[in-house]
Design an enzyme around this catalytic site. Structure first.
Site, PDB file in Angstrom:
ATOM      1  CG  ASP A 174      10.673  -2.011   3.762  1.00 53.94           C
ATOM      2  OD1 ASP A 174       9.515  -2.139   4.189  1.00 53.94           O
ATOM      3  OD2 ASP A 174      11.127  -2.666   2.811  1.00 53.94           O
ATOM      4  CB  SER A 220      18.168  -3.744   1.838  1.00 54.84           C
ATOM      5  OG  SER A 220      16.786  -3.752   1.668  1.00 54.84           O
ATOM      6  CB  THR A 233      -0.897   0.037   1.258  1.00 53.49           C
ATOM      7  OG1 THR A 233      -0.102  -0.347   2.369  1.00 53.49           O
ATOM      8  CG2 THR A 233      -2.064  -0.899   1.146  1.00 53.49           C
ATOM      9  CB  ALA A 247      13.783 -13.280   6.403  1.00 52.16           C
ATOM     10  N   GLY A 248      12.199 -10.894   4.331  1.00 49.73           N
ATOM     11  CA  GLY A 248      11.089  -9.934   4.363  1.00 49.73           C
ATOM     12  C   GLY A 248      11.140  -9.050   5.591  1.00 49.73           C
ATOM     13  CB  SER A 295      30.367  -6.829   4.690  1.00 45.15           C
ATOM     14  OG  SER A 295      29.456  -7.828   5.111  1.00 45.15           O
ATOM     15  CD  GLU A 354      16.273  -0.889  -1.288  1.00 42.62           C
ATOM     16  OE1 GLU A 354      16.285  -1.605  -2.296  1.00 42.62           O
ATOM     17  OE2 GLU A 354      16.582  -1.307  -0.152  1.00 42.62           O
ATOM     18  CB  SER A 367      13.278  -4.157   5.999  1.00 42.48           C
ATOM     19  OG  SER A 367      12.080  -4.161   5.337  1.00 42.48           O
TER      20      SER A 367
HETATM   21  C1  GLA Z   1       8.935  -4.185   0.398  1.00 52.78           C
HETATM   22  C2  GLA Z   1       9.127  -2.712   0.017  1.00 52.78           C
HETATM   23  C3  GLA Z   1       8.143  -1.817   0.772  1.00 52.78           C
HETATM   24  C4  GLA Z   1       6.715  -2.323   0.660  1.00 52.78           C
HETATM   25  C5  GLA Z   1       6.645  -3.829   0.954  1.00 52.78           C
HETATM   26  C6  GLA Z   1       5.287  -4.401   0.694  1.00 52.78           C
HETATM   27  O1  GLA Z   1       9.298  -4.402   1.722  1.00 52.78           O
HETATM   28  O2  GLA Z   1      10.434  -2.291   0.287  1.00 52.78           O
HETATM   29  O3  GLA Z   1       8.250  -0.484   0.323  1.00 52.78           O
HETATM   30  O4  GLA Z   1       6.182  -2.026  -0.591  1.00 52.78           O
HETATM   31  O5  GLA Z   1       7.585  -4.564   0.206  1.00 52.78           O
HETATM   32  O6  GLA Z   1       4.350  -3.861   1.561  1.00 52.78           O
END
Ligand code: GLA
Length: 381
Positions: A172, A127, A36, A122-123, A68, A160, A125
């Site tokens: 994120d 990065s 969103t 892993a979702g 790193s 990004e 964030s």
């Molecule tokens: C990634 C993107 C975010 C967002 C999510 C989905 O984490 O970096 O900006 O769009 O996906 O909600």
């Protein structure tokens, strides 16, 4: 955290001598409001207790030298556009330097060593945590903290876009910079107004189940999802799908592809779900919060098509066991589910989910209890 810090300090001393300053920034969860952010909608993230930490010291040169620990690689680069490093991890740091400079900020040469415990891909964030850590640090070291926090988040987002090939939204980086212990945050990605929501349910826990299916947003269909949304918004004559209704979408259904229709449908419904979850949280109604999470999962899986077999399986297991809420979290195509679990089901859920997943896919998922924590910061000795 303490052992990570000690390791960074040891390696920094060996490579660069006299100590620098320490900074950290966090990974994030998102309770609800997926895909969103780049549609001008609402998100509901919080920073977690998993961080990227860096020790940094100006070196009086025109170049950055950075090591790193986790990747066990060294990179060195100048601060001009043509100096972009090849290693993808170093491009995040280079991007932060360049984006600060493009905004009139100062960046001089520095030495850095960093490490982290945000699981990669892993979702969560990792990065954004890396970007926010360096953006925060370079603001402190070279700019007297003149750059405001929103701009720091945008510096990460532009990194990004311009250096890493992911056309992401702001969620994120916002979460990583603004995170506050014990609080989730509702961000309106159109007005950029935000509100802290203390999140400490007595009877429930948030648990992440990491399928360990790796996702990489670059070259993934993430950018394509965004393009679908933008196409539909354009067709409706509005800036973003934030301003779209289901009635408007139905009216143009015949003129757009079925795929674009379902992408936009998900976004319009998800926008409302975030608001419903806020109301439910204010009323202490966690059953409704959980129900909305399941709805989000179904939408992400069937309409937005960013789930995968393993995550759908984990979602089914949660549902069968009576877990209050469960859904895929983050950009998708792998990574974690986030689960709202009653305290008395917590241990059984983890045990059974791990067993069943292992039985089917031949490896165990990783489990993380969510601890909502602070975002970007300097670590005082
Ligand atoms: C990634 C993107 C975010 C967002 C999510 C989905 O984490 O970096 O900006 O769009 O996906 O909600």
């Amino acid at each position: 955290m303490e052992s990570m810090k000690a390791e960074i300090q040891k390696v920094f001393k060996e490579r660069f001598g006299e100590a620098g300053a320490l900074y950290a920034s966090a990974g994030r969860i998102n309770l609800i409001g997926e895909h969103t952010d780049y549609n001008g909608g609402f998100v509901f993230p919080g920073a977690i207790d998993k961080v990227i930490m860096a020790e940094i010291k100006p070196n009086g040169l025109e170049k950055v030298r950075v090591f790193s620990i986790d990747i066990d690689e060294y990179a060195e680069f100048g601060l001009k556009e043509e100096d972009a490093p090849k290693q993808s991890w170093a491009r995040y740091i280079f991007g932060i330097c360049r984006e600060i400079q493009k905004r009139g900020g100062e960046v001089k040469g520095f030495d850095a060593v960093f490490a982290g415990n945000v699981p990669l891909g892993a979702g969560l964030s990792s990065s954004a945590a890396l970007e926010s850590c360096f953006a925060f640090a370079l603001n402190d070291l070279f700019n007297n903290n003149k750059i405001d926090k929103f701009e720091l988040a945008k510096i990460g987002q532009s990194t990004e876009h311009n250096y890493c090939g992911v056309n992401c939204g702001i969620m994120d980086q916002f979460a990583s910079v603004f995170g506050r212990k014990g609080n989730l945050m509702r961000l309106d990605c159109r007005s950029m107004e935000y509100e802290y929501f203390p999140f400490n349910p007595q009877d429930y826990k948030l648990v992440l189940v990491d399928s360990r299916v790796k996702h990489e947003l670059k070259d993934s269909p993430y950018n394509k999802r965004r393009e679908s949304c933008e196409r539909v918004a354009k067709r409706l004559g509005i800036d973003t799908l934030r301003d779209a209704t289901m009635e408007q979408l139905e009216a143009i259904k015949g003129d757009i592809t079925a795929e674009d229709y379902f992408r936009a449908k998900f976004v319009i419904e998800e926008k409302q779900r975030v608001l419903d979850v806020c109301d439910a949280l204010n009323a202490g109604d966690y059953e409704t919060v959980g129900k909305k999470m399941y709805e989000t999962h179904a939408g992400l899986s069937k309409d937005y098509e960013v789930s995968c077999e393993e995550l759908d399986f984990l979602n089914d297991v949660a549902k069968t066991l009576g877990v209050t809420g469960s859904r895929i979290m983050g950009g998708g195509f792998g990574g974690c589910t986030i689960n709202l679990v009653k305290n008395d089901l917590h241990d059984d859920f983890i045990k059974i989910a791990v067993e069943k997943f292992n039985e089917k896919y031949g490896h165990e998922p990783k489990i993380y209890d969510v601890v909502i924590s602070d975002g970007a910061r300097k670590i005082e000795e």
